[in-house]
Design an enzyme around this catalytic site. Sequence first.
Site, mmCIF file in Angstrom:
data_model
loop_
_atom_site.group_PDB
_atom_site.id
_atom_site.type_symbol
_atom_site.label_atom_id
_atom_site.label_comp_id
_atom_site.label_asym_id
_atom_site.label_seq_id
_atom_site.Cartn_x
_atom_site.Cartn_y
_atom_site.Cartn_z
ATOM 1 N N LYS A 157 0.837 -1.207 0.000
ATOM 2 C CA LYS A 157 0.000 0.000 0.000
ATOM 3 C C LYS A 157 0.869 1.255 0.000
ATOM 4 O O LYS A 157 0.543 2.243 -0.666
ATOM 5 C CB LYS A 157 -0.920 0.017 1.236
ATOM 6 C CG LYS A 157 -2.009 -1.022 1.185
ATOM 7 C CD LYS A 157 -3.071 -0.640 0.166
ATOM 8 C CE LYS A 157 -4.207 -1.572 0.223
ATOM 9 N NZ LYS A 157 -4.820 -2.183 -0.813
ATOM 10 N N LYS A 212 -2.656 -10.827 -9.033
ATOM 11 C CA LYS A 212 -3.942 -11.426 -8.675
ATOM 12 C C LYS A 212 -5.116 -10.583 -9.167
ATOM 13 O O LYS A 212 -4.968 -9.381 -9.399
ATOM 14 C CB LYS A 212 -4.025 -11.600 -7.156
ATOM 15 C CG LYS A 212 -4.035 -10.305 -6.393
ATOM 16 C CD LYS A 212 -4.560 -10.472 -4.971
ATOM 17 C CE LYS A 212 -4.750 -9.108 -4.342
ATOM 18 N NZ LYS A 212 -5.579 -9.049 -3.186
ATOM 19 N N LYS A 270 -9.993 -5.785 -6.935
ATOM 20 C CA LYS A 270 -10.916 -4.688 -7.226
ATOM 21 C C LYS A 270 -10.162 -3.464 -7.698
ATOM 22 O O LYS A 270 -10.603 -2.753 -8.589
ATOM 23 C CB LYS A 270 -11.698 -4.318 -5.962
ATOM 24 C CG LYS A 270 -12.697 -5.373 -5.554
ATOM 25 C CD LYS A 270 -13.169 -5.167 -4.115
ATOM 26 C CE LYS A 270 -13.519 -6.508 -3.506
ATOM 27 N NZ LYS A 270 -13.730 -6.498 -2.082
HETATM 28 P P1 TYM Z 1 -10.972 -8.649 0.458
HETATM 29 O O1 TYM Z 1 -12.262 -7.944 0.323
HETATM 30 O O2 TYM Z 1 -9.771 -8.040 -0.162
HETATM 31 O O3 TYM Z 1 -11.071 -10.107 -0.100
HETATM 32 C C1 TYM Z 1 -12.068 -10.967 0.382
HETATM 33 C C2 TYM Z 1 -11.654 -12.400 0.221
HETATM 34 O O4 TYM Z 1 -11.406 -12.698 -1.144
HETATM 35 C C3 TYM Z 1 -10.118 -13.271 -1.279
HETATM 36 N N1 TYM Z 1 -9.518 -12.846 -2.545
HETATM 37 C C4 TYM Z 1 -8.946 -13.702 -3.409
HETATM 38 N N2 TYM Z 1 -8.766 -15.029 -3.356
HETATM 39 C C5 TYM Z 1 -8.150 -15.605 -4.406
HETATM 40 N N3 TYM Z 1 -7.738 -14.926 -5.499
HETATM 41 C C6 TYM Z 1 -7.893 -13.578 -5.596
HETATM 42 N N4 TYM Z 1 -7.509 -12.935 -6.671
HETATM 43 C C7 TYM Z 1 -8.519 -12.904 -4.503
HETATM 44 N N5 TYM Z 1 -8.846 -11.611 -4.262
HETATM 45 C C8 TYM Z 1 -9.459 -11.602 -3.056
HETATM 46 C C9 TYM Z 1 -9.313 -12.736 -0.095
HETATM 47 O O5 TYM Z 1 -8.227 -13.594 0.205
HETATM 48 C C10 TYM Z 1 -10.352 -12.732 0.988
HETATM 49 O O6 TYM Z 1 -10.485 -14.006 1.551
HETATM 50 N N6 TYM Z 1 -8.792 -8.376 4.896
HETATM 51 C C11 TYM Z 1 -9.880 -9.057 4.210
HETATM 52 C C12 TYM Z 1 -11.239 -8.737 4.818
HETATM 53 C C13 TYM Z 1 -11.314 -9.116 6.249
HETATM 54 C C14 TYM Z 1 -11.350 -10.443 6.777
HETATM 55 C C15 TYM Z 1 -11.416 -10.302 8.199
HETATM 56 C C16 TYM Z 1 -11.324 -11.705 6.184
HETATM 57 C C17 TYM Z 1 -11.373 -8.251 7.307
HETATM 58 N N7 TYM Z 1 -11.432 -8.968 8.482
HETATM 59 C C18 TYM Z 1 -11.459 -11.424 9.018
HETATM 60 C C19 TYM Z 1 -11.359 -12.828 7.036
HETATM 61 C C20 TYM Z 1 -11.435 -12.682 8.428
HETATM 62 C C21 TYM Z 1 -9.812 -8.600 2.757
HETATM 63 O O7 TYM Z 1 -8.917 -7.880 2.396
HETATM 64 O O8 TYM Z 1 -10.780 -8.977 2.010
#
Ligand code: TYM
Length: 329
Positions: A111, A194, A197
């Site tokens: 970031k 990867k 968004k």
């Molecule tokens: P976020 O919104 O970035 O992503 C949500 C979930 O999607 C998975 N993910 C992917 N998996 C495989 N390939 C990809 N290209 C890909 N892009 C996203 C992420 O690994 C995630 O599982 N920090 C978390 C949100 C969060 C969270 C938590 C998750 C906050 N507190 C507690 C689990 C437990 C996040 O960035 O989500």
Amino acid sequence: MDIVLSGIRSTGKLHLGNYFGALKNFVKMQHENRCFFFIADYHSLTTHPTPADLHGSVKQVFAEYLACGIDPEIATVFIQSDLPEVSELYLLLNMNAYVGELERTISFKDKVRLQPENVNAGLLTYPVLMAADIIIHKATKVPVGKDQEQNLEMTRKFAKRFNHMYKVDYFPEPTAYNFGETLVKIPGLDGSGKMGKSEGNAIYLTDDPTTIRKKVMKAITDSGPSKKNQEPSESIKNLFTIMEAVSEEETLNYFKDQYNNCTIRYGDFKKQLAEDTIRFTDPFRTKFEDIYSNSTYLRKLVTDGAEKARLSASQTLKDVREIMGFKAF
Ligand code: TYM
């Protein structure tokens, strides 16, 4: 029975990466375990959404994960900001989290590189808030994609540190989970990295067929294999990985064989990938539209989910306060 928890930030629509990384596993696990699924709307504030965008995407994502098959009758589904207990646990955990270790996390370093104009304290303490989300429900398994592996490592560190500092065996140490297999990383359509968004390389679950066709046909490829059984370039490997997720095994093998014997035509390959993606996302789109338009239903689910989640969170917070020494005279 495990306590399973997963979450997704509310920064827009869900893409194939979110589905294969987190939702698919969660949906498979919800029947046999005690499950929590939530929208991390506080986490999304690190990118400064407008109030209208924040509000809109919470509703969107909530309806999307119901459309993916998360059953609110079985799992507890809720919004992070509906649980004031999480903010308090976050504050308490922050006292035992060190700036040095937070600065060293890969996601923070990324970031800093990507948005040097907005390196806020929320980004630095992102893993602490995530740990609070997880351990407040004493979760043991956390279905997430590969990119969250280090955040789970931090969560275990904070849980262990709490137990050690206060000489208790209170928090379990949760693991990133994908049915004993390696964690998933769905690549983007731009030939590197990867699907994400913010990367502009994603296929969203709610994209209509025309959009999907356009995106897939524009995906980066190369000039084609020049000799048999050649190692594919990064961009071609990525398209095969997406195909592995959305297509039948037969289809995948057919195009892999064509690649290996140098007869592949990328136009046909992409056309097939687009059609399979449309077929895969089609039922999801229909369900989503039904759910999204039913605001009364969604409002009730959010209220019920918050109530159930707070029951579990408030018990943990009460225990934690007592363990740490916050007690009545
Ligand atoms: P976020 O919104 O970035 O992503 C949500 C979930 O999607 C998975 N993910 C992917 N998996 C495989 N390939 C990809 N290209 C890909 N892009 C996203 C992420 O690994 C995630 O599982 N920090 C978390 C949100 C969060 C969270 C938590 C998750 C906050 N507190 C507690 C689990 C437990 C996040 O960035 O989500």
